[in-house]
Enzyme design. Structure first.
Site, PDB file in Angstrom:
ATOM      1  N   ALA A 109       1.921  -0.105  10.680  1.00  0.00           N
ATOM      2  CA  ALA A 109       1.543  -1.485  10.404  1.00  0.00           C
ATOM      3  C   ALA A 109       0.715  -1.510   9.123  1.00  0.00           C
ATOM      4  CB  ALA A 109       0.747  -2.078  11.568  1.00  0.00           C
ATOM      5  N   MET A 110       0.458  -2.728   8.629  1.00  0.00           N
ATOM      6  CA  MET A 110      -0.288  -2.890   7.384  1.00  0.00           C
ATOM      7  C   MET A 110      -1.245  -4.062   7.518  1.00  0.00           C
ATOM      8  SD  MET A 110      -0.956  -1.860   4.423  1.00  0.00           S
ATOM      9  CE  MET A 110      -2.205  -2.635   3.408  1.00  0.00           C
ATOM     10  N   GLU A 111      -2.492  -3.840   7.073  1.00  0.00           N
ATOM     11  CA  GLU A 111      -3.595  -4.763   7.341  1.00  0.00           C
ATOM     12  C   GLU A 111      -3.759  -5.868   6.321  1.00  0.00           C
ATOM     13  OE1 GLU A 111      -5.558  -1.339   4.930  1.00  0.00           O
ATOM     14  OE2 GLU A 111      -3.951  -1.559   6.394  1.00  0.00           O
ATOM     15  N   ASN A 112      -2.701  -6.269   5.611  1.00  0.00           N
ATOM     16  CA  ASN A 112      -2.814  -7.308   4.594  1.00  0.00           C
ATOM     17  C   ASN A 112      -3.701  -8.457   5.062  1.00  0.00           C
ATOM     18  OD1 ASN A 112      -0.422  -5.980   3.264  1.00  0.00           O
ATOM     19  ND2 ASN A 112       0.566  -6.817   5.075  1.00  0.00           N
ATOM     20  N   GLU A 157      -9.610   4.328   6.292  1.00  0.00           N
ATOM     21  CA  GLU A 157      -8.749   4.769   7.387  1.00  0.00           C
ATOM     22  C   GLU A 157      -9.503   5.603   8.421  1.00  0.00           C
ATOM     23  OE1 GLU A 157      -6.156   3.400   7.964  1.00  0.00           O
ATOM     24  OE2 GLU A 157      -5.417   2.633   6.057  1.00  0.00           O
ATOM     25  N   GLU A 182      -5.428  -2.506  12.884  1.00  0.00           N
ATOM     26  CA  GLU A 182      -5.173  -3.372  11.730  1.00  0.00           C
ATOM     27  C   GLU A 182      -6.136  -4.550  11.692  1.00  0.00           C
ATOM     28  OE1 GLU A 182      -3.379  -1.955   9.651  1.00  0.00           O
ATOM     29  OE2 GLU A 182      -2.456  -0.517  11.018  1.00  0.00           O
ATOM     30  N   HIS A 241      -9.478  -3.493  10.290  1.00  0.00           N
ATOM     31  CA  HIS A 241      -9.446  -3.343   8.839  1.00  0.00           C
ATOM     32  C   HIS A 241      -9.947  -4.591   8.104  1.00  0.00           C
ATOM     33  CE1 HIS A 241      -7.989   0.496   7.551  1.00  0.00           C
ATOM     34  NE2 HIS A 241      -6.832   0.434   8.183  1.00  0.00           N
ATOM     35  N   GLU A 299       0.850  -1.182   0.000  1.00  0.00           N
ATOM     36  CA  GLU A 299       0.000   0.000   0.000  1.00  0.00           C
ATOM     37  C   GLU A 299       0.896   1.247   0.000  1.00  0.00           C
ATOM     38  OE1 GLU A 299      -3.654   2.136   2.458  1.00  0.00           O
ATOM     39  OE2 GLU A 299      -2.832   0.248   3.200  1.00  0.00           O
TER      40      GLU A 299
END
Length: 885
Positions: A268-271, A326, A304, A307, A127
Site C-alpha cells: 500500500a502507499m500512504e499518499n 518506515e 498507512e 504515516h 514512491e
C-alpha cells in the site's frame, strides 16, 4: 550487455535543493491511449544557498515534452537542454513560474511506477521516484509543495476522479467528459502525490476526532468487491482512535480515502489523504480471506494511516533516511496490532520473521545499515532492514526511555518538525532533548550493518551470594565495513530460582526497591554485571521480549530449556525456549541424516510439547506458536553450510514423530475446536483466530499419520467450512497428503468455486507452489499456464513464484539446479517489464555462498547468466553485481 554501470549515489554527497517549489498546479487530461499533463510550478531560489541563479535541473523520464514556458516567455528548443532523465532551464530571477506540458502513456506502463492503468483504472505509485514519469519536477523528498490537482476524463468510463486533499470543485467538460479539482493544504513532496480515475463504488462512514471534527471515510473498490470492505473500514476507525489515544495524533483533512488496486508493486502507499492499496491489503470477508489476511489488512490499514504523521506531516529529507518514516511506522503498527490481538503472539511472529529473513539479509551481499551509506537504485532498499530492523531500533529507544519518555520524545519530534523533511538524527535528537539523555553511541544502530552477536556466560559465588553475567558483543563483517564499534544493547532479563519464581534483581552498588525483571544496557565489547543477594544459583531468562535484534548465545542444556518453557514469566521467552530446544533436537537429526545413521529423536521435545498441548489453560494462539517447529528457512539461516536435504528430512521426521506420539491429544484438541467452529459464526477477533489456528495446526500434524479418519476430517472441514481460514487449511493438508485422488478433487473443487476471485486464486497457487512433494517445479511451470495466472500482476508472481522459491526449499534447491535456472529465466523476462518485481525475485539466488560447493556453482552460474543477458535495469544490476562481488 550493459556498456556503462549505473551511478552509485552516496549519503555523504547530499546537497540541499537549489530551488524550492511553493505551489504545484497540475492538470491531467486522461484519455484511453494517452494522457496530457500540464504543470505550473511556482518556484524560488533556495534562500539558504545564496543569491546566484544556477541552472534549474528537473527530473523526468519517459516524457514527451510538448511545451515549456518560463514566466511569460515560451521557450524554444534552443532555450533549454533535454535528455532522457532531465530538463534543464536557466531562471532569470529568484522567484518565477515554470509551465510544462507533456504526453505520457499510462496504458502501456507495465513497471507500475508513476501513472498507469490497472483493470481499466488510472492510478499512481510515486514512491520513491515515480513522479518523474508523470511530469518534469524536482523529484526528491526534501522539496515540499502545496498541490492543486485537476483531473479531466470521460465521465462514463471514469465517473470517479480523486486526488490528494479535499475536493474543491467539479463540473462537466463538454458532453462526454467531466472534471474535478482537489486541493491539499499541507506541504508534501512529490512522492506523496496520488491520482485515481475509474468506475468505482465506495463504502462510506465517518470518524469523530478527539477535537470533535467529523471526518468522512471512504473505501473505493470495483463494484464486485463492495461487500469486502467492512473489515478495512473498522480497522481504519480503530487505527484513528488508537493513534489519538497512544500518540495524541489527530487526522487533519476533511476526508480520508482508500482505493483498492489489483496491480500494485507494494502492499500500500500512504499518499496524503488518498491511500492507494494493493487489493490484497483491503479486501477481506470470511468466505474469501483467511484470518491471517484479516490481520494483515488491519495492520496495513493502520500502517498507512499512521504515516499521516510519521511520514507525511514529518517526512524524510532524502531516501537514505527511509527508515525515519518506515521503521518508526512499523513500530507504531506493531504496537497497534499487539493491542488489538495478543501482544505476546504478535511479538513472537515479528521476531520469527525477523530472525528468519532480516537476519539472512544482514548476512548476505545486500546487507546494509538501517540508514545506508549508498545505493544504485532506491527501490532495492525497501528492505527488511529498513522496515523491520528499523522498527526494532525504534523499539530499543522505547525500551531504554520507557513508554512515558518515548511519548515525550515523539510529541517533541512531531511538534518540532511538523511540515519538514528531516533525518534519523533529528528523530533521535528529539528523544534525547525530551528526556535529557545522550544517545550518541546508540545511533550506531543506524550506521552499522549486520546482526550483533551477544555471547553470555555466568558465574555464581555461593559464599557471597552473588551472580555475575558477562556479555561479549561482536558484529560480523559486512560488505560495507569489517570492523564494528560496540552497540548499545538493551537486555531485558530475569533470574529464576529452583521453584520457578523470579528473584529480586539488584546490581552491586545499587540501593532501593528491586524488581524481578529489569533492563540492563550492554555498551562495551565485554561487560560484566553482578547481582547481589542471590540465595541460590539461578537460571537466567535473557533478552525477554526480544529486547534487541541480536543473536544471543547462552549454554542452556535441554533440561534448562524445558524449565524455562514451564516457568518463565515472560511469554516470549517461553516460546523461545521451545524454539531453542527444537533447534537442538533438529540439529541432532540433521547430523544423523548426514552420517547415514538411523534417525532417533530426543523425547524431551515430545514430552515438552505434549505438556503444552495438554494444558487447556494456555492461550491457544500461544500453544500454536509453540507447536510450530523452526522452519526450514530458519534452520538454513542458522547453518554455517546449509544442507537442504538433511534439513528437510530432519524436520519432516520430527513432525511425524510428534504426530505419532501426540496423536490422541492432537485429535482431541482438533475435534473440540472444530465442534466450536461448526456452531459458531465467523468472527474476526483474536480469540477466534487463536481457536482456528490451533485447530488447523493440529490437523496438519494429524494428517501425517495417514489415518482414514483424519482424511475424512480434512474432507469434512474442506467441504463444510464457512470461512476461508478453515477451507484453505484443509486444502493445504490435502495437497500435502499422500491421498492423490482426494488432493486433485479438492484442488479442482476449489478452483471451480473461486475461479472469478483473483485473490482467492492467488492462495490456490500458493498452496501448490509451497508443497514439498516431488515435482514441485513442474507443478509451478504448469500453473503458469493457468488462465488465472499472469506475470503482469505482482500478486500472482509473489503467490506462485515467490512461494515456490521462498517456501519450497527442497524443490527449489533441487540438486540439478533446475529451480535456479527457472528463477533466472523469470528475472531476465521481468527485467524488461517490471524491474522492481524482477529484482525482488533475485533474493533466493543472492545467498549462494550459504550452500554446498555444488549448489554454489549452480547458483553463481545463474547470477552470471543474468548479468550477461543484456541491458539490465538498475534494480536488477545492483542486486546481481553485489551478489557476485
Amino acid at each position: 550487455m550493459r556498456t556503462e554501470q549505473p551511478k552509485m549515489i552516496y549519503l555523504k554527497h547530499y546537497k540541499a535543493p537549489e530551488y524550492l517549489i511553493d505551489e504545484t498546479h497540475l492538470t491531467f487530461e486522461l484519455h484511453d491511449d494517452h494522457t496530457l499533463v500540464h504543470a505550473q510550478l511556482v518556484m524560488r531560489r533556495n534562500p539558504e544557498l545564496g543569491a546566484a541563479l544556477p541552472p534549474l535541473v528537473l527530473d523526468g523520464q519517459q516524457l514527451e515534452l510538448l511545451s515549456v514556458a518560463l514566466g511569460d516567455q515560451d521557450l524554444g528548443p534552443g532555450d533549454y537542454q533535454l535528455d532522457d532523465n532531465h530538463l534543464t532551464v536557466q531562471p532569470v530571477s529568484a522567484s518565477f513560474t515554470l509551465d510544462t506540458s507533456v504526453r505520457i502513456h499510462p496504458e502501456t506502463n507495465t513497471a507500475l511506477e508513476g501513472l498507469y492503468k490497472s483493470s481499466g483504472m488510472f492510478c499512481t505509485q510515486c514512491e520513491a521516484e515515480g513522479f518523474r514519469k508523470i511530469t518534469y519536477y524536482l523529484d526528491r523528498p526534501d522539496v515540499m509543495s502545496r498541490f492543486t490537482t485537476t483531473l479531466s476524463a470521460d465521465k462514463l468510463g471514469y465517473p470517479i476522479l480523486l486526488s490528494n486533499g479535499n475536493p474543491v470543485a467539479s463540473g462537466p467538460d463538454g458532453d462526454d467528459r467531466h472534471w474535478a479539482t482537489w486541493e491539499d493544504p499541507f506541504m508534501k513532496p512529490a512522492y506523496l502525490f496520488a491520482l485515481v480515475a475509474g468506475d468505482l463504488w465506495c463504502v462510506e462512514d465517518t470518524f469523530t476526532t478527539m477535537s470533535g471534527r467529523e471526518v468522512t471515510l471512504r473505501i473505493y473498490v470495483e463494484p464486485e468487491n463492495i461487500d469486502k470492505c467492512q473489515h478495512a473500514m473498522i480497522s481504519l476507525q480503530k487505527s484513528m482512535r488508537w493513534d489519538e489515544e497512544v500518540y495524541g495524533r489527530e487526522y487533519d483533512l476533511d476526508i480520508f480515502m482508500i482505493v483498492a488496486v489489483n496491480d500494485f508493486n507494494m502492499g500500500a502507499m500512504e499518499n496524503k489523504g488518498l491511500n492507494i492499496f494493493n487489493s490484497s491489503a483491503v479486501l477481506a470477508r470470511a468466505e474469501t480471506a483467511t484470518d491471517a489476511a484479516h490481520q494483515r489488512v488491519e495492520a496495513i490499514v493502520a500502517h498507512e494511516y499512521f504515516h499521516n504523521w510519521s511520514g507525511n506531516r514529518v517526512t524524510c529529507r532524502d531516501w537514505f533516511q527511509l527508515s525515519l518514516k518506515e521503521g518508526f511506522t512499523v513500530f507504531r503498527d506493531s504496537g497497534f496490532s499487539a493491542d488489538m490481538n495478543s501482544a505476546t503472539v504478535k511479538r513472537i511472529q515479528d521476531v520469527a520473521f525477523l530472525r528468519t529473513h532480516q537476519f539472512a539479509e544482514d548476512a548476505g551481499p545486500m546487507a546494509h545499515a538501517v540508514r545506508p551509506e549508498s545505493f544504485i537504485e532506491i527501490s532495492n532498499f525497501y528492505t527488511l532492514t529498513v522496515y523491520e530492523k528499523g522498527s526494532e531500533v525504534v523499539g530499543m529507544i522505547h525500551t531504554l526511555l520507557g513508554a512515558e519518555g518515548f511519548r515525550k520524545g515523539s510529541d517533541l519530534y512531531f511538534e518540532r518538525h511538523d511540515g519538514q523533511a528531516v533525518t534519523c538524527d533529528d528523530f533521535v535528537k528529539a528523544m534525547e532533548d525530551a528526556n535529557g539523555v545522550d544517545l550518541t553511541q546508540f545511533k550506531r544502530w543506524y550506521s552499522q550493518a549486520g546482526t550483533p552477536r551477544l555471547a553470555v556466560s555466568e558465574a555464581y559465588d555461593a559464599a557471597a551470594h552473588t551472580y555475575s553475567l558477562t556479555f561479549r558483543q561482536s558484529c560480523p563483517a559486512t560488505p560495507d565495513k569489517v570492523e564494528k564499534l560496540p552497540f548499545v544493547i538493551p537486555v531485558s532479563l530475569g533470574l529464576l530460582d529452583s521453584q520457578g519464581h523470579g528473584l529480586a534483581l539488584r546490581l552491586q552498588g545499587e540501593s532501593g526497591e528491586a524488581s524481578t525483571s529489569r533492563v540492563i544496557s550492554v555498551t562495551e565489547a565485554e561487560q560484566t554485571f553482578t547481582f547481589v543477594d542471590v540465595p541460590e544459583k539461578p537460571l537466567p531468562s535473557l533478552l525477554r521480549g526480544f529486547s534487541a535484534p541480536v543473536k544471543l548465545s547462552f549454554p542452556y542444556d535441554r533440561d534448562q530449556l524445558m524449565y524455562l518453557m514451564q516457568h518463565d514469566s515472560d511469554g516470549f521467552n517461553r516460546w523461545d525456549a521451545t524454539q531453542q530446544l527444537a533447534v537442538q533436537v533438529l540439529q541432532d537429526l540433521i547430523t544423523q541424516h548426514q552420517a547415514g545413521t538411523e534417525l532417533v529423536m530426543d523425547q524431551r521435545l515430545v514430552k515438552a510439547l505434549g505438556t503444552v498441548l495438554g494444558n487447556p489453560e494456555l492461550d491457544p494462539a500461544m500453544v500454536t506458536e509453540m507447536l510450530s517447529l523452526p522452519s526450514e528457512a530458519y534452520l538454513t539461516e542458522i547453518s554455517e553450510v546449509a544442507d537442504v536435504d538433511a534439513i528437510h528430512a530432519a524436520r519432516e521426521f520430527a513432525r511425524k514423530q510428534l504426530a505419532t506420539s501426540l496423536f490422541d491429544t492432537l485429535w482431541q484438541r482438533y475435534q473440540a475446536n472444530r465442534a466450536v467452529s461448526k456452531t459458531t459464526e465467523y468472527v474476526a477477533e483474536a480469540e477466534h483466530f487463536a481457536r482456528r489456528a490451533l485447530q488447523n495446526i493440529a490437523l496438519s500434524y494429524l494428517m501425517l499419520s495417514g489415518r482414514p479418519e483424519v482424511l475424512a476430517a480434512a474432507q469434512e472441514q474442506f467441504d463444510h467450512a464457512d470461512n476461508m481460514t478453515e477451507r484453505l487449511s484443509a486444502l493445504a493438508v490435502l495437497v500435502n497428503s499422500p491421498f492423490e485422488a482426494e488432493r486433485n478433487a479438492a484442488l479442482a473443487s476449489f478452483a471451480e468455486q473461486f475461479k472469478d476471485n483473483p485473490l482467492v486464486m492467488d492462495q490456490w497457487f500458493s498452496v501448490q507452489a509451497a508443497s514439498p512433494l516431488p515435482g514441485g517445479l513442474a507443478r509451478v511451470q504448469a500453473l503458469m499456464k493457468h488462465p488465472a495466472f499472469t506475470l503482469k500482476n505482482p500478486n500472482k508472481v509473489r503467490a506462485l513464484i515467490g512461494s515456490f522459491a521462498g517456501q519450497n526449499l527442497i524443490n527449489f534447491h533441487a540438486a540439478d539446479g533446475s529451480g535456479y535456472r527457472f528463477i533466472a529465466d523469470l528475472v531476465i523476462q521481468l527485467n524488461a517489464t517490471n524491474p522492481q518485481i524482477a529484482s525482488r525475485q533475485l533474493a533466493p539466488l543472492t545467498r549462494w555462498r550459504k550452500y554446498d560447493s555444488a549448489r554454489q556453482a549452480l547458483l553463481k552460474a545463474e547470477l552470471e547468466r543474468i548479468r550477461g543477458s543484456g541491458e539490465l535495469s538498475s534494480d536488477v544490476y545492483e542486486v546481481v553485481s553485489k551478489s557476485l562481488a
